[in-house]
Write an enzyme that holds these catalytic residues in place. Sequence first.
Site, short mmCIF file in Angstrom:
data_model
loop_
_atom_site.label_atom_id
_atom_site.label_comp_id
_atom_site.label_asym_id
_atom_site.label_seq_id
_atom_site.Cartn_x
_atom_site.Cartn_y
_atom_site.Cartn_z
N GLY A 132 113.21 -18.67 -52.99
CA GLY A 132 112.38 -19.58 -53.60
C GLY A 132 112.52 -18.30 -55.47
O GLY A 132 112.20 -19.66 -56.73
N GLU A 176 109.77 -12.47 -58.08
CA GLU A 176 108.97 -12.84 -57.08
C GLU A 176 109.05 -14.12 -58.06
O GLU A 176 108.72 -14.55 -58.33
CB GLU A 176 108.18 -12.75 -56.25
CG GLU A 176 108.33 -12.56 -54.60
CD GLU A 176 108.51 -13.12 -53.81
OE1 GLU A 176 109.13 -14.56 -54.16
OE2 GLU A 176 108.10 -13.16 -52.42
N ASP A 197 101.08 -15.24 -52.92
CA ASP A 197 100.18 -15.56 -53.13
C ASP A 197 99.45 -15.13 -51.46
O ASP A 197 98.51 -14.40 -52.56
CB ASP A 197 100.38 -16.59 -51.69
CG ASP A 197 99.48 -18.28 -50.89
OD1 ASP A 197 98.98 -17.96 -51.81
OD2 ASP A 197 99.83 -19.57 -50.82
N THR A 198 99.54 -14.84 -50.27
CA THR A 198 98.41 -14.04 -49.26
C THR A 198 98.52 -12.41 -50.05
O THR A 198 98.01 -11.70 -49.57
CB THR A 198 98.89 -14.20 -47.85
OG1 THR A 198 100.31 -13.62 -47.85
CG2 THR A 198 98.16 -15.60 -47.77
N THR A 213 104.39 -10.91 -48.36
CA THR A 213 105.34 -10.66 -48.03
C THR A 213 106.09 -8.69 -49.25
O THR A 213 106.70 -8.98 -49.60
CB THR A 213 105.92 -12.28 -49.24
OG1 THR A 213 106.06 -13.21 -48.53
CG2 THR A 213 107.71 -11.66 -49.39
N LYS A 216 98.97 -17.11 -57.06
CA LYS A 216 98.10 -17.49 -56.52
C LYS A 216 96.59 -16.66 -56.01
O LYS A 216 97.01 -16.06 -54.48
CB LYS A 216 98.14 -18.59 -55.82
CG LYS A 216 97.57 -19.08 -55.49
CD LYS A 216 98.41 -20.92 -54.52
CE LYS A 216 98.44 -20.91 -53.25
NZ LYS A 216 98.97 -22.39 -53.41
N ASP A 255 109.81 -24.93 -53.08
CA ASP A 255 109.98 -26.25 -52.12
C ASP A 255 109.03 -26.50 -51.27
O ASP A 255 108.33 -25.77 -50.92
CB ASP A 255 110.95 -25.65 -51.05
CG ASP A 255 110.75 -24.43 -49.95
OD1 ASP A 255 109.95 -23.66 -50.34
OD2 ASP A 255 110.89 -25.29 -48.92
C1 PRP Z 1 107.66 -17.87 -50.87
C2 PRP Z 1 107.70 -17.23 -51.96
C3 PRP Z 1 107.58 -15.66 -51.75
C4 PRP Z 1 106.41 -16.25 -50.44
C5 PRP Z 1 104.76 -15.43 -51.50
O1 PRP Z 1 108.51 -17.83 -49.96
O2 PRP Z 1 109.00 -16.96 -52.14
O3 PRP Z 1 108.33 -15.08 -50.37
O4 PRP Z 1 106.72 -17.03 -50.26
O5 PRP Z 1 103.74 -15.42 -50.16
P1 PRP Z 1 103.24 -15.14 -49.83
O6 PRP Z 1 102.07 -13.96 -51.59
O7 PRP Z 1 101.72 -15.28 -49.14
O8 PRP Z 1 103.78 -13.62 -48.28
P2 PRP Z 1 109.09 -18.82 -48.77
O9 PRP Z 1 108.81 -17.97 -47.05
O10 PRP Z 1 108.06 -19.87 -48.22
O11 PRP Z 1 110.49 -18.58 -48.24
P3 PRP Z 1 111.42 -19.19 -49.63
O12 PRP Z 1 111.45 -18.88 -50.48
O13 PRP Z 1 113.06 -19.31 -49.51
O14 PRP Z 1 110.91 -20.77 -50.13
#
Ligand code: PRP
Length: 174
Positions: A43, A98, A102-103, A106, A130, A158
């Site tokens: 991302g 990043e 979100d949550t 990660t 978020k 995406d």
């Molecule tokens: C998305 C984004 C972060 C994560 C955030 O990655 O890029 O790494 O989710 O979400 P969280 O705070 O809830 O953990 P995703 O798994 O969609 O993979 P991508 O980056 O390859 O699209």
Amino acid sequence: MAREQLSVLIPEDRLQARIRELGAKIRADYGDEPLTVIGVLKGSFIFMADIVRAIGGDVRCEFLGVSSYHGGTRTTGVVRITDDLRNPIEGQHCLVVEDIIDTGLTMDYLLKILAVRGPKSLRTCSLLDKPAHREVDITCDYVGFSIPDEFVVGYGLDLGERYRNLPYIAVYSP
Ligand code: PRP
């Protein structure tokens, strides 16, 4: 492409202006120190390209492949490393970049696995924050925009691998 399902949330000019501001702030905070910027794939790849140029100075670029959503619109809560860093980060100022927090699961996981590698410092930068679904207490050091509880795509983000190439952030409505 079903463009009628997208509405622009952050247009390209606002994104770029904010990234220039963030980059200047980051460079001012680190002074002339070298900085290792760690982009979290996939991302962050577009934001990474813009933020490292906005930071300027002595910057090393590293990438970490992580996946947690596995193609859907909701997190699974399972963080998976798909590609590790190519180089050690011991003794280096590190900034994890990043596209969105979100949550927070990660970033929380990444900070834990990176901290044990002995960086000189470890900070975080996310284009989007978020806070509505936060599950862990993460404070991001540099945030571009705090956004409402909507599913967003574009500028690296995406939906099932689509929309990453939009030059703006849009809300996706199913
Ligand atoms: C998305 C984004 C972060 C994560 C955030 O990655 O890029 O790494 O989710 O979400 P969280 O705070 O809830 O953990 P995703 O798994 O969609 O993979 P991508 O980056 O390859 O699209």
